[in-house]
Design a protein around this motif. Structure first.
Motif, PDB file in Angstrom:
ATOM      1  N   SER A 167       0.820  -1.215   0.000  1.00  0.00           N
ATOM      2  CA  SER A 167       0.000   0.000   0.000  1.00  0.00           C
ATOM      3  C   SER A 167       0.852   1.263   0.000  1.00  0.00           C
ATOM      4  N   GLY A 168       2.182   1.103  -0.015  1.00  0.00           N
ATOM      5  CA  GLY A 168       3.067   2.277   0.094  1.00  0.00           C
ATOM      6  C   GLY A 168       3.239   3.009  -1.218  1.00  0.00           C
ATOM      7  N   ALA A 169       4.202   3.923  -1.204  1.00  0.00           N
ATOM      8  CA  ALA A 169       4.425   4.814  -2.335  1.00  0.00           C
ATOM      9  C   ALA A 169       4.679   4.044  -3.627  1.00  0.00           C
ATOM     10  N   VAL A 170       5.495   3.006  -3.550  1.00  0.00           N
ATOM     11  CA  VAL A 170       5.851   2.224  -4.733  1.00  0.00           C
ATOM     12  C   VAL A 170       4.811   1.120  -4.970  1.00  0.00           C
ATOM     13  N   GLY A 171       4.499   0.374  -3.916  1.00  0.00           N
ATOM     14  CA  GLY A 171       3.670  -0.827  -4.049  1.00  0.00           C
ATOM     15  C   GLY A 171       2.297  -0.573  -4.635  1.00  0.00           C
ATOM     16  N   GLN A 172       1.649   0.508  -4.209  1.00  0.00           N
ATOM     17  CA  GLN A 172       0.282   0.762  -4.697  1.00  0.00           C
ATOM     18  C   GLN A 172       0.283   0.942  -6.215  1.00  0.00           C
ATOM     19  N   SER A 188       0.463  -7.544   0.251  1.00  0.00           N
ATOM     20  CA  SER A 188       0.370  -7.631   1.705  1.00  0.00           C
ATOM     21  C   SER A 188       0.723  -6.278   2.290  1.00  0.00           C
ATOM     22  N   ALA A 189       0.147  -6.009   3.459  1.00  0.00           N
ATOM     23  CA  ALA A 189       0.406  -4.759   4.170  1.00  0.00           C
ATOM     24  C   ALA A 189       0.137  -5.015   5.644  1.00  0.00           C
ATOM     25  N   GLY A 190       0.446  -4.003   6.482  1.00  0.00           N
ATOM     26  CA  GLY A 190       0.486  -4.232   7.917  1.00  0.00           C
ATOM     27  C   GLY A 190      -0.721  -3.795   8.725  1.00  0.00           C
ATOM     28  N   LYS A 193      -6.760  -1.417   7.578  1.00  0.00           N
ATOM     29  CA  LYS A 193      -7.055  -0.244   6.749  1.00  0.00           C
ATOM     30  C   LYS A 193      -6.295  -0.330   5.418  1.00  0.00           C
ATOM     31  N   LYS A 194      -5.039  -0.735   5.491  1.00  0.00           N
ATOM     32  CA  LYS A 194      -4.219  -0.830   4.276  1.00  0.00           C
ATOM     33  C   LYS A 194      -4.719  -1.965   3.366  1.00  0.00           C
ATOM     34  N   VAL A 195      -5.096  -3.077   3.999  1.00  0.00           N
ATOM     35  CA  VAL A 195      -5.604  -4.205   3.214  1.00  0.00           C
ATOM     36  C   VAL A 195      -6.898  -3.798   2.491  1.00  0.00           C
ATOM     37  N   ASN A 209      -3.111  -9.070   5.634  1.00  0.00           N
ATOM     38  CA  ASN A 209      -2.291  -8.409   6.642  1.00  0.00           C
ATOM     39  C   ASN A 209      -1.235  -9.410   7.113  1.00  0.00           C
ATOM     40  N   TYR A 210       0.013  -9.157   6.748  1.00  0.00           N
ATOM     41  CA  TYR A 210       1.074 -10.131   7.060  1.00  0.00           C
ATOM     42  C   TYR A 210       1.273 -10.285   8.571  1.00  0.00           C
ATOM     43  N   LYS A 211       0.838  -9.281   9.339  1.00  0.00           N
ATOM     44  CA  LYS A 211       1.007  -9.374  10.796  1.00  0.00           C
ATOM     45  C   LYS A 211       0.014 -10.371  11.407  1.00  0.00           C
ATOM     46  N   ASN A 234       9.754  -5.555  -1.535  1.00  0.00           N
ATOM     47  CA  ASN A 234       9.978  -4.285  -0.842  1.00  0.00           C
ATOM     48  C   ASN A 234      10.443  -4.481   0.590  1.00  0.00           C
ATOM     49  N   VAL A 235      10.404  -5.735   1.074  1.00  0.00           N
ATOM     50  CA  VAL A 235      10.476  -5.965   2.517  1.00  0.00           C
ATOM     51  C   VAL A 235      11.682  -6.806   2.955  1.00  0.00           C
ATOM     52  N   GLY A 236      11.976  -7.883   2.255  1.00  0.00           N
ATOM     53  CA  GLY A 236      13.127  -8.737   2.598  1.00  0.00           C
ATOM     54  C   GLY A 236      12.876  -9.620   3.819  1.00  0.00           C
ATOM     55  N   VAL A 255      14.118  -7.068  -6.880  1.00  0.00           N
ATOM     56  CA  VAL A 255      14.479  -6.654  -5.512  1.00  0.00           C
ATOM     57  C   VAL A 255      14.585  -5.140  -5.491  1.00  0.00           C
ATOM     58  N   CYS A 256      13.490  -4.535  -5.045  1.00  0.00           N
ATOM     59  CA  CYS A 256      13.384  -3.075  -5.002  1.00  0.00           C
ATOM     60  C   CYS A 256      13.898  -2.554  -3.660  1.00  0.00           C
ATOM     61  N   GLY A 257      13.483  -3.200  -2.579  1.00  0.00           N
ATOM     62  CA  GLY A 257      13.896  -2.751  -1.251  1.00  0.00           C
ATOM     63  C   GLY A 257      13.732  -3.871  -0.237  1.00  0.00           C
ATOM     64  N   MET A 258      14.317  -3.654   0.940  1.00  0.00           N
ATOM     65  CA  MET A 258      14.228  -4.655   2.015  1.00  0.00           C
ATOM     66  C   MET A 258      14.049  -3.923   3.340  1.00  0.00           C
ATOM     67  N   ILE A 259      12.948  -3.226   3.458  1.00  0.00           N
ATOM     68  CA  ILE A 259      12.792  -2.303   4.588  1.00  0.00           C
ATOM     69  C   ILE A 259      12.876  -3.005   5.947  1.00  0.00           C
ATOM     70  N   SER A 260      12.541  -4.300   5.991  1.00  0.00           N
ATOM     71  CA  SER A 260      12.587  -4.985   7.295  1.00  0.00           C
ATOM     72  C   SER A 260      14.022  -5.124   7.805  1.00  0.00           C
ATOM     73  N   GLN A 261      14.999  -4.842   6.945  1.00  0.00           N
ATOM     74  CA  GLN A 261      16.402  -5.037   7.330  1.00  0.00           C
ATOM     75  C   GLN A 261      17.130  -3.719   7.647  1.00  0.00           C
ATOM     76  N   PHE A 286      17.680  -3.611  -8.274  1.00  0.00           N
ATOM     77  CA  PHE A 286      17.791  -2.473  -9.202  1.00  0.00           C
ATOM     78  C   PHE A 286      17.687  -1.170  -8.424  1.00  0.00           C
ATOM     79  N   LEU A 287      18.214  -0.119  -9.014  1.00  0.00           N
ATOM     80  CA  LEU A 287      18.108   1.225  -8.434  1.00  0.00           C
ATOM     81  C   LEU A 287      17.443   2.146  -9.448  1.00  0.00           C
ATOM     82  N   VAL A 288      16.501   2.926  -8.969  1.00  0.00           N
ATOM     83  CA  VAL A 288      15.756   3.811  -9.869  1.00  0.00           C
ATOM     84  C   VAL A 288      16.687   4.795 -10.567  1.00  0.00           C
TER      85      VAL A 288
HETATM   86  P1  NAP Z   1       6.324   2.847   1.773  1.00  0.00           P
HETATM   87  O1  NAP Z   1       5.872   1.471   1.397  1.00  0.00           O
HETATM   88  O2  NAP Z   1       5.491   3.992   1.380  1.00  0.00           O
HETATM   89  O3  NAP Z   1       6.571   2.912   3.352  1.00  0.00           O
HETATM   90  C1  NAP Z   1       7.251   1.913   3.990  1.00  0.00           C
HETATM   91  C2  NAP Z   1       6.300   0.778   4.437  1.00  0.00           C
HETATM   92  O4  NAP Z   1       7.068  -0.379   4.656  1.00  0.00           O
HETATM   93  C3  NAP Z   1       5.614   1.032   5.759  1.00  0.00           C
HETATM   94  O5  NAP Z   1       4.462   1.809   5.637  1.00  0.00           O
HETATM   95  C4  NAP Z   1       5.314  -0.372   6.228  1.00  0.00           C
HETATM   96  O6  NAP Z   1       4.072  -0.787   5.692  1.00  0.00           O
HETATM   97  C5  NAP Z   1       6.406  -1.214   5.568  1.00  0.00           C
HETATM   98  N1  NAP Z   1       7.349  -1.702   6.584  1.00  0.00           N
HETATM   99  C6  NAP Z   1       8.076  -0.964   7.454  1.00  0.00           C
HETATM  100  N2  NAP Z   1       8.824  -1.768   8.235  1.00  0.00           N
HETATM  101  C7  NAP Z   1       8.530  -3.040   7.858  1.00  0.00           C
HETATM  102  C8  NAP Z   1       8.974  -4.326   8.317  1.00  0.00           C
HETATM  103  N3  NAP Z   1       9.869  -4.446   9.306  1.00  0.00           N
HETATM  104  N4  NAP Z   1       8.452  -5.403   7.708  1.00  0.00           N
HETATM  105  C9  NAP Z   1       7.562  -5.285   6.712  1.00  0.00           C
HETATM  106  N5  NAP Z   1       7.105  -4.113   6.245  1.00  0.00           N
HETATM  107  C10 NAP Z   1       7.592  -2.998   6.810  1.00  0.00           C
HETATM  108  O7  NAP Z   1       7.770   3.017   1.170  1.00  0.00           O
HETATM  109  P2  NAP Z   1       8.150   3.106  -0.375  1.00  0.00           P
HETATM  110  O8  NAP Z   1       8.713   4.441  -0.615  1.00  0.00           O
HETATM  111  O9  NAP Z   1       7.015   2.615  -1.207  1.00  0.00           O
HETATM  112  O10 NAP Z   1       9.341   2.055  -0.471  1.00  0.00           O
HETATM  113  C11 NAP Z   1       9.049   0.664  -0.553  1.00  0.00           C
HETATM  114  C12 NAP Z   1      10.358  -0.091  -0.726  1.00  0.00           C
HETATM  115  O11 NAP Z   1      10.971   0.271  -1.962  1.00  0.00           O
HETATM  116  C13 NAP Z   1      11.383   0.207   0.374  1.00  0.00           C
HETATM  117  O12 NAP Z   1      12.062  -0.982   0.687  1.00  0.00           O
HETATM  118  C14 NAP Z   1      12.326   1.190  -0.301  1.00  0.00           C
HETATM  119  O13 NAP Z   1      13.599   1.183   0.278  1.00  0.00           O
HETATM  120  C15 NAP Z   1      12.313   0.654  -1.721  1.00  0.00           C
HETATM  121  N6  NAP Z   1      12.665   1.616  -2.781  1.00  0.00           N
HETATM  122  C16 NAP Z   1      13.671   1.240  -3.633  1.00  0.00           C
HETATM  123  C17 NAP Z   1      14.011   2.046  -4.690  1.00  0.00           C
HETATM  124  C18 NAP Z   1      15.071   1.589  -5.650  1.00  0.00           C
HETATM  125  O14 NAP Z   1      15.571   2.388  -6.432  1.00  0.00           O
HETATM  126  N7  NAP Z   1      15.429   0.311  -5.616  1.00  0.00           N
HETATM  127  C19 NAP Z   1      13.363   3.287  -4.863  1.00  0.00           C
HETATM  128  C20 NAP Z   1      12.333   3.625  -3.975  1.00  0.00           C
HETATM  129  C21 NAP Z   1      11.992   2.774  -2.935  1.00  0.00           C
HETATM  130  P3  NAP Z   1       3.216  -1.968   6.389  1.00  0.00           P
HETATM  131  O15 NAP Z   1       2.213  -1.311   7.267  1.00  0.00           O
HETATM  132  O16 NAP Z   1       2.636  -2.654   5.223  1.00  0.00           O
HETATM  133  O17 NAP Z   1       4.168  -2.807   7.189  1.00  0.00           O
END
Ligand code: NAP
Length: 347
Positions: A167-172, A188-190, A193-195, A209-211, A234-236, A255-261, A286-288
Motif C-alpha cells: 500500500s506504500g508509495a511504490v507498491g500501490q 500484503s500490508a500491515g 485499513k491498508k488491506v 495483513n502479514y502481521k 519491498n520488505v526482505g 528486488v526493489c527494497g528490504m525495509i525490514s532489514q 535495481f536502483l531507480v
Molecule cells: P512505503 O511502502 O510507502 O513505506 C514503507 C512501508 O514499509 C511502511 O508503511 C510499512 O508498511 C512497511 N514496513 C516498514 N517496516 C517493515 C517491516 N519491518 N516489515 C515489513 N514491512 C515494513 O515506502 P516506499 O517508498 O514505497 O518504499 C518501498 C520499498 O521500496 C522500500 O524498501 C524502499 O527502500 C524501496 N525503494 C527502492 C528504490 C530503488 O531504487 N530500488 C526506490 C524507492 C523505494 P506496512 O504497514 O505494510 O508494514
C-alpha cells in the motif's frame, strides 16, 4: 517575502548524529537560521522555495555511518537533512531554469535551499495534477514502480504477482500497473485499513495483513495455489524466505527494497535460496537512478492514466517541517497510509 537578496528566516531539519537501530524523532531537530535569497556572483545553481518533501525509506541509509562505499552517502552530523522534494525556483544561475519554474528532485529539508546539482532536477511541465504527486506518483517512487515492473519483471497477461509493502508509495502503483497488464495481483500490508485500500481502492485481486499470518508460507500458498510468477520485493527477511519456495518455474523477483532489514545491526539470513536454482528464478536488485532516461516515457504512460481515472494514488500528508522527523520515522513502524508527504508551503 522579498527575493532581492535580503536575508529571510529559514526553518531547517538538522541531522544530529549517526543512528544504530531504529531512528527516532530526536535524531533530528528543528532549527531556525537565515537564508540569502540571492546566488553568489557566477553561481550556476538555483535558489528555491521548498513546497513538498518526500519521506523515503532510503533516508535511513544516510543516517548510518558507512564503513564502505554506499549509494547513499552518510549525512554529516549537524547538516540539513536532504531528500527528494518539489520546489519553486526563486533565482537561477542555470539557463535551463528561470524564476517561477517548478522542479522536483534532491533538495533540503528546509524552507529555502540553494541547489547546485541542477542536473539532478526535473522541470515540472504538467501542473494539472496535484503538485505533491511529484514527490511520489510522478516522482522517484513512481519511476521506481514503472521501471521495476515493466523493465525488470517482463510481465505478461495472466501471470501472478505478489507485492509486499503493497500500500506504500511504490507498491500501490506496481499493483495498479500489474492489473492494467492483466495480471492476478496479491499484496500484503500491515493493517486492516491498508488491506482494505489494496482491495477496494487499488483493485488488487486479493490482499492480506502479514502481521495476522503466523505462517507466511501457508498464507502465500493460500493466495497462490499454483505459485508466483513475479515477486516485487519491498520488505526482505522472513517475507523473502517465505516467497522463494512459492515461486513458479522461470519466475522473476525484482528486488526493489528490504525495509525490514534497514534498522537491524545484523541482517537476517535467507534459507530458501535453493529455490532460485530449482525453479530457475531470476532475482535481481535495481536502483531507480539507473532509469532516469525513462522518465519521459513514464510520464507519457502515467499522466493519461491518471486523467482517465485508470490510476489512483493515496498520499499521507502532514503539514509543516516540524512534523517531518516524525513522518520519516513513521515509515519504519508502518504509520504511513500511502505515500508519505510533508507540506512545507503550498505556494
Ligand atoms: P512505503 O511502502 O510507502 O513505506 C514503507 C512501508 O514499509 C511502511 O508503511 C510499512 O508498511 C512497511 N514496513 C516498514 N517496516 C517493515 C517491516 N519491518 N516489515 C515489513 N514491512 C515494513 O515506502 P516506499 O517508498 O514505497 O518504499 C518501498 C520499498 O521500496 C522500500 O524498501 C524502499 O527502500 C524501496 N525503494 C527502492 C528504490 C530503488 O531504487 N530500488 C526506490 C524507492 C523505494 P506496512 O504497514 O505494510 O508494514
Amino acid at each position: 517575502m522579498a527575493s532581492d537578496g535580503v536575508e529571510v528566516s529559514n526553518k531547517q531539519v538538522i541531522f544530529k548524529d549517526y543512528v544504530t537501530g531504529f531512528p527516532k524523532e530526536s535524531d533530528m531537530e528543528l532549527r531556525t537560521s537565515t537564508a540569502k535569497l540571492k546566488l553568489p556572483q557566477g553561481s550556476t545553481g538555483l535558489v528555491v522555495k521548498n513546497l513538498y518533501l518526500s519521506c523515503d525509506p532510503y533516508l535511513r541509509g544516510h543516517m548510518t555511518k558507512h564503513d564502505r562505499p554506499s549509494y547513499v552517502q552518510s549525512f554529516n552530523p549537524g547538516q540539513t537533512v536532504t531528500g527528494y522534494g518539489v520546489a519553486k525556483v526563486l533565482e537561477s544561475g542555470d539557463p535551463k531554469f528561470k524564476p517561477g519554474d517548478l522542479v522536483w528532485g534532491p533538495t533540503g529539508w528546509e524552507e529555502y535551499s540553494v541547489i547546485t546539482a541542477t542536473e539532478s532536477l526535473f522541470k515540472i511541465h504538467h501542473t494539472d495534477v496535484p503538485l505533491s504527486y511529484y514527490t511520489g506518483l510522478l516522482g522517484m517512487a513512481g519511476l521506481t514502480a514503472y521501471a521495476g515492473f515493466f523493465e525488470f519483471c517482463s510481465p505478461k497477461k495472466g501471470e501472478t504477482i505478489y507485492i509486499s509493502a503493497a500500500s506504500g508509495a511504490v507498491g500501490q502503483l506496481v499493483g495498479q500497473f500489474a492489473k492494467l497488464t492483466g495480471c492476478y495481483v496479491v499484496g500484503s500490508a500491515g493493517s486492516k485499513k491498508k488491506v482494505d485500500l489494496l482491495k477496494n481502492k487499488f483493485g488488487f485481486d486479493e490482499a492480506f495483513n502479514y502481521k495476522d499470518e503466523p505462517d507466511l508460507d501457508a498464507a502465500l500458498r493460500r493466495y497462490f495455489p499454483d505459485g508466483i510468477d513475479i515477486y516485487f520485493e519491498n520488505v526482505g527477511g522472513k517475507m523473502l524466505d517465505a516467497v522463494l519456495p512459492n515461486m513458479r518455474l522461470k519466475g522473476r523477483i525484482a528486488v526493489c527494497g528490504m525495509i525490514s532489514q534497514y534498522n537491524l545491526e545484523k541482517p537476517e539470513g535467507i534459507h530458501n535460496l535453493m529455490s532460485l536454482i530449482v525453479k530457475q528464478v531470476r532475482m535481481e536488485g535495481f536502483l531507480v537512478s539507473s532509469y532516469c532516461h525513462l522518465y519521459g516515457k513514464f510520464l507519457e504512460t502515467v499522466l493519461p492514466a491518471i486523467k482517465e481515472g485508470k490510476i489512483t494514488y493515496v498520499e499521507d500528508v502532514v503539514e509543516g517541517l516540524e512534523n517531518a522527523p516524525a513522518a520519516l520515522i513513521g515509515l519504519f513502524a508502518g504509520r504511513n497510509v500511502g505515500k508519505q508527504v510533508v507540506v512545507v508551503s503550498r505556494e
